[in-house]
Design a protein around this motif. Structure first.
Motif, PDB file in Angstrom:
ATOM      1  N   THR A 116       3.066  22.771 -35.845  1.00 33.12           N
ATOM      2  CA  THR A 116       4.352  23.453 -36.038  1.00 33.12           C
ATOM      3  C   THR A 116       5.249  23.112 -34.836  1.00 33.12           C
ATOM      4  O   THR A 116       4.756  22.582 -33.837  1.00 33.12           O
ATOM      5  CB  THR A 116       4.158  24.980 -36.088  1.00 33.12           C
ATOM      6  OG1 THR A 116       3.787  25.417 -34.767  1.00 33.12           O
ATOM      7  CG2 THR A 116       3.097  25.383 -37.096  1.00 33.12           C
ATOM      8  N   GLU A 140       6.140  25.029 -32.713  1.00 30.52           N
ATOM      9  CA  GLU A 140       5.669  25.815 -31.557  1.00 30.52           C
ATOM     10  C   GLU A 140       4.436  25.191 -30.905  1.00 30.52           C
ATOM     11  O   GLU A 140       4.047  25.563 -29.798  1.00 30.52           O
ATOM     12  CB  GLU A 140       5.294  27.251 -31.986  1.00 30.52           C
ATOM     13  CG  GLU A 140       6.473  28.121 -32.336  1.00 30.52           C
ATOM     14  CD  GLU A 140       7.092  27.746 -33.674  1.00 30.52           C
ATOM     15  OE1 GLU A 140       6.316  27.428 -34.611  1.00 30.52           O
ATOM     16  OE2 GLU A 140       8.331  27.744 -33.778  1.00 30.52           O
ATOM     17  N   THR A 141       3.794  24.252 -31.590  1.00 31.44           N
ATOM     18  CA  THR A 141       2.572  23.644 -31.067  1.00 31.44           C
ATOM     19  C   THR A 141       2.804  23.076 -29.670  1.00 31.44           C
ATOM     20  O   THR A 141       3.854  22.493 -29.384  1.00 31.44           O
ATOM     21  CB  THR A 141       2.113  22.501 -32.007  1.00 31.44           C
ATOM     22  OG1 THR A 141       1.777  23.074 -33.270  1.00 31.44           O
ATOM     23  CG2 THR A 141       0.911  21.757 -31.458  1.00 31.44           C
ATOM     24  N   LEU A 182       6.484  15.963 -36.794  1.00 28.26           N
ATOM     25  CA  LEU A 182       7.672  16.741 -36.428  1.00 28.26           C
ATOM     26  C   LEU A 182       8.940  15.899 -36.517  1.00 28.26           C
ATOM     27  O   LEU A 182      10.006  16.417 -36.851  1.00 28.26           O
ATOM     28  CB  LEU A 182       7.518  17.330 -35.020  1.00 28.26           C
ATOM     29  CG  LEU A 182       6.388  18.358 -34.839  1.00 28.26           C
ATOM     30  CD1 LEU A 182       6.432  18.959 -33.431  1.00 28.26           C
ATOM     31  CD2 LEU A 182       6.471  19.484 -35.862  1.00 28.26           C
ATOM     32  N   ARG A 220      10.625  16.058 -39.674  1.00 32.51           N
ATOM     33  CA  ARG A 220      11.337  17.330 -39.908  1.00 32.51           C
ATOM     34  C   ARG A 220      12.621  17.405 -39.071  1.00 32.51           C
ATOM     35  O   ARG A 220      13.257  18.448 -38.980  1.00 32.51           O
ATOM     36  CB  ARG A 220      10.419  18.508 -39.569  1.00 32.51           C
ATOM     37  CG  ARG A 220       9.235  18.601 -40.521  1.00 32.51           C
ATOM     38  CD  ARG A 220       8.195  19.597 -40.057  1.00 32.51           C
ATOM     39  NE  ARG A 220       8.706  20.954 -39.945  1.00 32.51           N
ATOM     40  CZ  ARG A 220       7.967  21.989 -39.573  1.00 32.51           C
ATOM     41  NH1 ARG A 220       6.681  21.813 -39.308  1.00 32.51           N
ATOM     42  NH2 ARG A 220       8.496  23.185 -39.473  1.00 32.51           N
TER      43      ARG A 220
END
Ligand code: FES
Length: 578
Positions: free
Chosen positions: A431, A433-434, A461, A464
Motif C-alpha cells: 500500500t 503506507e508500506t 505503486l 497507481r
C-alpha cells in the motif's frame, strides 16, 4: 604564525642534498628524467596527486589541468612532481566507490610520505575523491591545497535542463511507468552529461568540494567554477603558485582544519542542501584532523541552518552552473553572515570570511537570503530510536512533507536481488503506507555501503500514479537522489543491528520533527528475535575486502578504518634512509 622555512629544513632536502651515495642516486635519477640541478636546488618539491584515468569521465580534463598546476608551481619557484592516484569513478567502480575511499586515503598519505615531497596539490572532485584525498593528506600533515574538478555543464534534452543523477532517477521511473519512449530515453542518455567535470546537481561531488572550500582547503571560490570555464585553468595555476608559498610559510593543515573550520564546513553543507553522503565524509575528515565530530553535532547545526542554495535535488530548477553565475559558494557564505566562524583560516592564510562583504549575490532566487530559504532547516536530519540506536539520516528537504510523520507496515528484503523481485512485480501486495526496507547493505553487508538507499519506486505503486514512499535501509544513496529515504541505519543489520530483527508486517514509525525512528515491536519480542539471530557468513576470505571487513567502522563513525584513527598518533615521518 610560524617562522619561514629554509631550504635545508624541507623534507625534500633530505633526499636531494646530502653528499652520499643514496642522494647521489636521487640526483642522478632526477637527471635521468632530463632535469638539471638548477631545476630542484633551493626549490620545494610539490606533489600533484592526479586522479585522472581513462575510467574517470568527471576528471577527463585533469590531463590538461595538471599542466596548468605545474605552470604555477614553476612560476613560484617550486619543482612539480605529478603522482597518479586512484581515480574512483562513481559510475564505473563496482560494487561501490565507498569500498575504496579509504584505499585512496591510504594511497594519498603514503604517496606523500614515501616521496621527497614538501607540499601537495590534490586534484579530485568525483564523489569519494575529495574525502579520500583530503583524509590522507590530513593524516600526513604536509601543507596542501585542494583543486576541485568543477561541475560539468548543465544537461540538455529537448530544451530542458537535465541534472546529473536526479533526472536519470526521475526519468527512469517514468520509463518504468511507460510514460516516455525508448527514443526519448536515448535522447536523455546523450544529453545528461555534456562536458567533463563532476555531477552538476548538489550531489555528493558538489557538496564535498563545497565542504573542502568551507574547511579552508581550497582557494576562495574554487569549488563553484565550472570545469569547462577558463577560470578553472586560471584557478589551477593559482593553486600551483600558492602551494609553493604555503610550503615556505609552513602552513600545515592543523592550522586550517580546526574545530571552527569543521563547524563552518557543516554549516555550509547544511545550507547547500547537501548530500546525505556528506555526513559520513565530514565525520571521517574531521576525525582525521583530530576533531571528534558526532552525528548529534550535525543535527544541532542543521536545526539552525536553513537550506539557501536553490539547487536540485533540494531545489526544483537550478543547477551548479546557475549557482556559479549567481555568485557561487562565496555568495552563499555571504548570505550566511555571522553563522560562519571568522576565526577559521584558509590555504590563503587569511580568514575564510575575509572579503565576504565585497561579494555580490547576483541572483537571490538561486542563492536565497536566510529570510527566504528553500527549506527552513538544514538539509539533513538525524533519527534515533530502537531501529537506529546509533543514528540514521534522512534528507527532509528532498522528500514529500507528508512523509515527515509516517507510520506503516514494513516490507523487508534481505538483499538487493530480493528487493528487485518486489519492485519489479506490478502486482506485489503493498500500500502507499508500506515502508520498503532493504538490509544487509551497510558498510560490511553491502559490502562498502553501496548507494542502494534510494530504492526505486515499486511498479505496484508506480502504476497507481505514486512517485514517493518511505524507504529504509542501512545503505547510502547518491547525493543526487530524492525521496523519503531513511539511510545509514546504524549499527547495520549485517553486524546484528536492530534492523536485523525487523520482520515484514511490523509497524515502523518515522517522526522527523522529533528525530525518531522506531519499530513498534515490544522489547520482549525483540529479545526473543535477538536470541535466534545468526550472523551471516563472512563475505571475504582474503584480499582488500578482507582487510576492509575487519577494520571498517560504522556509518556514524565515518566508515574509516579503525587502525587509521588519529588517536593512534602520527606515523613517524621517516627521513630518507642513507
Ligand atoms: Fe563523478 Fe557524479 S559521477 S561526480
Amino acid at each position: 604564525m610560524k617562522t619561514r622555512r629554509t631550504y635545508e629544513q624541507l623534507r625534500s632536502a633530505r633526499w636531494m642534498v646530502p653528499d652520499d651515495q643514496r642522494s647521489f642516486g636521487h640526483r642522478s635519477r632526477t637527471m635521468q628524467m632530463g632535469y638539471d640541478p638548477a631545476d630542484w636546488e633551493g626549490r620545494p618539491i610539490i606533489a600533484i596527486l592526479n586522479t585522472w584515468s581513462d575510467a574517470q569521465p568527471c576528471h577527463m580534463h585533469f590531463k590538461d589541468r595538471v599542466e596548468w598546476v605545474k605552470r604555477g608551481v614553476l612560476q613560484a619557484g617550486g619543482f612539480p612532481m605529478e603522482l597518479p592516484a586512484l581515480s574512483l569513478s562513481e559510475n564505473f567502480v563496482k560494487p561501490t566507490t565507498m569500498l575504496y575511499r579509504n584505499m585512496l586515503a591510504m594511497e594519498s598519505e603514503e604517496l606523500l610520505r614515501s616521496h621527497p615531497i614538501d607540499g601537495a596539490v590534490l586534484m579530485g572532485g568525483c564523489d569519494k575523491t575529495t574525502p579520500g584525498l583530503v583524509m590522507g593528506a590530513l593524516s600526513m600533515g604536509l601543507p596542501f591545497i585542494y583543486l576541485p574538478a568543477g561541475p560539468m555543464l548543465r544537461g540538455n534534452w529537448a530544451g530542458r535542463h537535465l541534472g546529473s543523477g536526479t533526472d536519470g532517477f526521475k526519468f527512469w521511473d517514468e520509463r518504468r511507468a511507460g510514460t516516455i519512449s525508448k527514443e526519448e530515453w536515448q535522447g536523455i542518455e546523450g544529453g545528461i552529461a555534456r562536458s567533463y567535470g563532476h555531477c552538476m546537481t548538489m550531489g555528493t561531488a558538489s557538496t564535498m568540494t563545497a565542504i573542502a572550500e568551507a574547511m579552508g582547503l581550497t582557494l576562495p571560490g574554487a569549488s563553484s567554477i565550472p570545469a569547462a570555464d577558463a577560470g578553472h585553468q586560471r584557478m589551477s595555476t593559482q593553486c600551483g603558485r600558492r602551494i609553493v608559498d604555503m610550503v615556505w610559510e609552513d602552513l600545515t593543515p592543523d592550522m586550517i582544519v580546526t574545530a571552527a573550520a569543521v563547524e563552518n564546513a557543516v554549516t555550509v553543507a547544511m545550507a547547500t542542501g547537501c548530500s546525505t553522503n556528506a555526513i559520513i565524509h565530514l565525520i571521517a575528515m574531521a576525525r582525521r584532523a583530530g576533531i571528534a565530530l558526532e552525528l548529534d553535532d550535525l543535527d544541532r547545526i542543521g536545526r539552525k541552518t536553513p537550506v539557501i542554495a536553490n539547487i536540485r535535488p533540494s531545489g526544483a530548477t537550478y543547477l551548479m552552473e546557475d549557482f556559479y553565475y549567481a555568485g557561487g559558494l562565496r555568495a552563499l557564505m555571504k548570505q550566511l553572515g555571522d553563522k560562519l566562524n571568522s576565526s577559521a583560516i584558509t590555504v590563503t592564510g587569511k580568514p575564510l570570511t575575509e572579503g565576504l562583504d565585497l561579494v555580490k549575490v547576483w541572483n537571490d532566487d538561486v542563492i536565497r537570503p536566510l529570510s527566504n530559504p528553500v527549506y527552513h532547516e538544514g538539509s539533513l536530519a538525524v533519527l534515533k530510536g530502537n531501529l537506529s540506536p546509533d543514528g540514521a539520516v534522512i534528507k527532509p528537504a528532498a522528500c514529500d512533507p507528508k512523509f515527515h510523520r509516517h507510520k506503516g507496515p514494513a516490507l523487508v528484503a534481505d538483499s538487493y536481488a530480493e528487493l528487485k523481485t518486489i519492485i519489479d512485480d506490478p502486482d506485489y501486495p503493498m500500500t502507499p503506507e508500506t515502508v520498503l526496507v532493504l538490509r544487509n547493505a551497510g558498510p560490511q553487508g553491502g559490502p562498502g555501503m553501496p548507494e542502494w538507499g534510494m530504492i526505486p519506486m515499486p511498479k505496484a505503486l508506480l502504476k497507481r500514479g505514486l512517485r514517493d514512499m518511505v524507504r529504509l535501509s542501512d545503505a547510502r544513496m547518491s547525493g543526487t537522489s530524492f525521496g523519503a529515504c531513511v539511510l545509514h541505519v546504524a549499527p547495520e543489520s549485517y553486524v546484528g543491528g536492530p534492523l536485523a530483527l525487523l520482520k515484514t508486517g511490523d509497524i515502523v514509525e518515522l517522526d522527523i520533527p522529533n528525530r525518531s525512528l522506531n519499530m513498534l515491536v515490544p522489547d520482549e519480542e525483540l529479545a526473543l528475535r535477538r536470541q535466534s539471530w545468526k550472523p551471516p557468513a563472512p563475505r571475504y576470505g582474503r584480499g582488500y575486502g578482507f582487510l576492509f571487513s575487519k577494520h571498517i567502522e560504522q556509518a556514524d563513525k565515518g566508515c574509516d578504518f579503525d587502525f587509521l584513527k588519529t588517536e593512534f598518533g602520527p606515523q613517524v615521518d621517516e627521513p630518507a634512509i642513507n
